[in-house]
Design an enzyme around this catalytic site. Sequence first.
Site, PDB file in Angstrom:
ATOM      1  N   GLY A  30      -6.566   3.902   0.701  1.00  0.00           N
ATOM      2  CA  GLY A  30      -7.518   4.999   0.621  1.00  0.00           C
ATOM      3  C   GLY A  30      -8.831   4.495   0.059  1.00  0.00           C
ATOM      4  CG  LEU A  31     -12.441   6.507   1.216  1.00  0.00           C
ATOM      5  CD1 LEU A  31     -13.238   7.808   1.272  1.00  0.00           C
ATOM      6  CD2 LEU A  31     -13.219   5.373   1.867  1.00  0.00           C
ATOM      7  CB  SER A  32     -13.555   2.891  -4.068  1.00  0.00           C
ATOM      8  OG  SER A  32     -13.770   2.687  -5.451  1.00  0.00           O
ATOM      9  CB  SER A  34      -8.687   7.897  -2.803  1.00  0.00           C
ATOM     10  OG  SER A  34      -7.974   6.671  -2.859  1.00  0.00           O
ATOM     11  CE  LYS A  36      -7.289   2.158  -3.166  1.00  0.00           C
ATOM     12  NZ  LYS A  36      -8.468   2.952  -3.563  1.00  0.00           N
ATOM     13  CB  SER A 104      -5.767  -2.184   2.932  1.00  0.00           C
ATOM     14  OG  SER A 104      -5.121  -1.015   2.503  1.00  0.00           O
TER      15      SER A 104
END
Length: 195
Positions: A30-32, A34, A36, A104
Amino acid sequence: MNIVWHQHKVTQEMRSSQKKQKPCLLWFTGLSGSGKSTVANAVDELLFESGYHTYVLDGDNIRHRLNKDLGFSDKDRVENIRRIGEVSSLFVDAGLIVLSAFISPFSSERRMVRDMLPDGRFIEIFIDAPLDVCEQRDPKGLYEKARKGDIKHFTGIDSAYEKPEAPELVINTSELSLNECARKVVGYLGKRSVI
């Protein structure tokens, strides 16, 4: 090349049986901003408290050591993920539940890691949070720097993020609490008989 793969007497199946779990790779993408790493760590804590054998691989931590020689060009990002995939597959072979939290951004690199593992051992978890929510969170101040042009090739700003087309699990961190997110992942692992 004079390199031969060494066969071990203790197999993945033996390690799995000893640990009473099915080893796998939980791939949080996922985006920075988000969530994770936050969700991965909460899942790790729940699994550890229940007696499971886990390990978290985090993007920032890996870039401090193993991948400190890599930048953020598309080529370096692919190599970063390739190395992480290789390390993750070794940990899975050791019988662990591995939680890897990496932006990723490219579908092809996530597919590359999936292909490194036996069928069913790669579980893609899309941490879905809208860009504006990630920017509001901006825990490291990276979006602000990217918007000013201080950071180039920043995912979501001037570098693409390809959303997973068919992830095993989608977690929306803008709608669920951290506890709900973590329990959703653990519940999924129970349904899949990983734990």
